[in-house]
Write an enzyme that holds these catalytic residues in place. Sequence first.
Site, PDB file in Angstrom:
ATOM      1  N   ASN B  23       0.904  -1.104   0.097  1.00 35.46           N
ATOM      2  CA  ASN B  23      -0.037   0.104   0.371  1.00 35.46           C
ATOM      3  C   ASN B  23       1.136   1.432   0.236  1.00 35.46           C
ATOM      4  OD1 ASN B  23      -1.234   2.667   1.430  1.00 35.46           O
ATOM      5  ND2 ASN B  23      -2.775   0.408   0.491  1.00 35.46           N
ATOM      6  N   SER B  46      -5.403  -0.529  -2.815  1.00 36.97           N
ATOM      7  CA  SER B  46      -5.542   1.273  -2.754  1.00 36.97           C
ATOM      8  C   SER B  46      -6.608   1.169  -2.082  1.00 36.97           C
ATOM      9  CB  SER B  46      -5.839   1.599  -3.728  1.00 36.97           C
ATOM     10  OG  SER B  46      -6.274   2.710  -3.549  1.00 36.97           O
ATOM     11  N   GLU B  47      -6.295   1.323  -0.965  1.00 41.31           N
ATOM     12  CA  GLU B  47      -7.814   1.289   0.153  1.00 41.31           C
ATOM     13  C   GLU B  47      -9.014   1.673   0.469  1.00 41.31           C
ATOM     14  OE1 GLU B  47      -5.103   3.038   1.158  1.00 41.31           O
ATOM     15  OE2 GLU B  47      -5.058   4.980   1.549  1.00 41.31           O
ATOM     16  N   ASN B  48      -9.316   2.776  -1.117  1.00 35.99           N
ATOM     17  CA  ASN B  48     -10.781   3.160  -1.553  1.00 35.99           C
ATOM     18  C   ASN B  48     -11.020   1.365  -2.258  1.00 35.99           C
ATOM     19  OD1 ASN B  48      -8.693   3.432  -3.441  1.00 35.99           O
ATOM     20  ND2 ASN B  48     -10.467   3.668  -5.305  1.00 35.99           N
ATOM     21  N   SER B  88     -11.413  -3.840   1.968  1.00 31.38           N
ATOM     22  CA  SER B  88     -10.091  -3.513   1.899  1.00 31.38           C
ATOM     23  C   SER B  88      -9.449  -2.725   3.457  1.00 31.38           C
ATOM     24  CB  SER B  88     -10.645  -2.346   2.282  1.00 31.38           C
ATOM     25  OG  SER B  88      -9.365  -1.232   1.571  1.00 31.38           O
TER      26      SER B  88
END
Lengths: 232, 219
Positions: B23, B46-48, B88
């Site tokens: 990340n 990608s944390e979304n 996520s």
Amino acid sequence: MSGFNKIVKNYEEAIAGLKSGMTVMVGGFGLCGIPEGLIKKVSESDLTGFTCISNNAGVDNFGLGLWLNKRQIKTMIASYVGENALFEKLFISGEMKVILTPQGTLAEKIRAGGAGIPGFFTATGYGTPVAEGKEVREFNGRKYILEESLTADFSFVKAWKADAMGNLIYRKTAMNFNPMIATAGKITVAEVEEIVPVGELNPEHIHTPGIFVQRVIKGNFEKRIEQRTVKK
Amino acid sequence: MTLTREQIAKRIAKELRDGYYVNLGIGIPTLVANYVPAGMNVVLQSENGLLGMGEFPVDDKVDADLINAGKQTVTAIPGAAFFSSADSFAMIRGGHVDLTVLGAFEVDQEGNIASWMIPGKLIKGMGGAMDLVAGARNIVVAMQHANKQGESKMLKKCALPLTGVRCIKKVVTDLAVLEIKDGAFHLLERAPGVSVEEIKRLTEGKLIVSGDVPEMDVN
């Protein structure tokens, strides 16, 4: 199918029962996957005093920025508000109460709320301002804080495809907070790009089963992009 | 010579290993993706809600429904997956991400990090940063060693509101690679041409130097 036709014809019907002072959750990450038409419809009403739960607060004059313009939000629960000048102004002046919540904690608070779990322990935020006033518990030598779950009177989500039974499928990263928010509202309204006949969605591909959704409306989306970035 | 942002990213890229899920935060961390060594495969999270983030799209492939955590339009690689924010952060908080690279305003000799708020000046929110530092097994902080006035950002004790406590073990700055352990910064490498004395001068926290300190490889 009579009791299971959740399609509403217009935005009046979609937000019927929404009152000033209610708690409202709104799906989306930035401007990606937001229920644009529902947000706009509420912004055209005289309703106010909402507790609004959403990862972000839109941008100036779009998305939840429209609610900020009309001072419709009393308390905002969000993880990141950086793209919005008016938000910072209302926050710093104290005109709006803001509860900044770590993104993963926010997602889990909503997930837990929809799943009937009142709280949970997480290491996120331990030792930071987020932990102030919260119970600390040690598990296997590590400290965790108690976070309480969130539910809402209304949940507004955006999906790609739906059927009349309220089953939803999201598209790409427009999914984000929408699946959890769909589970956590007493009344969940899904604004979607396309409504397909019942039976057409593959049951194995459904992200949000219809039991969580009370109303479905076909929306029109501008799909504004915040950071249009292309390969040179 | 102090390192450029690109050189900091290049040095951090040497921390990557084949098969890592990674990340990358906003700013210098994003640049690390440009320096993945040839023949090595890493998958970017990608944390979304995207595992398998690709490069930026060509102009006619821009898709408003496909963005990264910095809200930039991106692409997805073959084998990518989309998922909810809850899933996520299960990946992040659950320790499934192999390496997290993020920026900071300050770090201190105890491994504390401040990266999300400057009281009275900047209130944007923490986004996913608190979850990332709480959940990642392996974190590298990319930042400037000192500010433009020469005030150290490698502190005895962070002054700004914290993002996480005792979670940072490695920092790559424009001057040095530092390891944080036992309440001190340990100097592992120095930027080419930068002296140990200069690094000492710009490090407020306790700095341990043992033996000859090699220069960083930033090629």
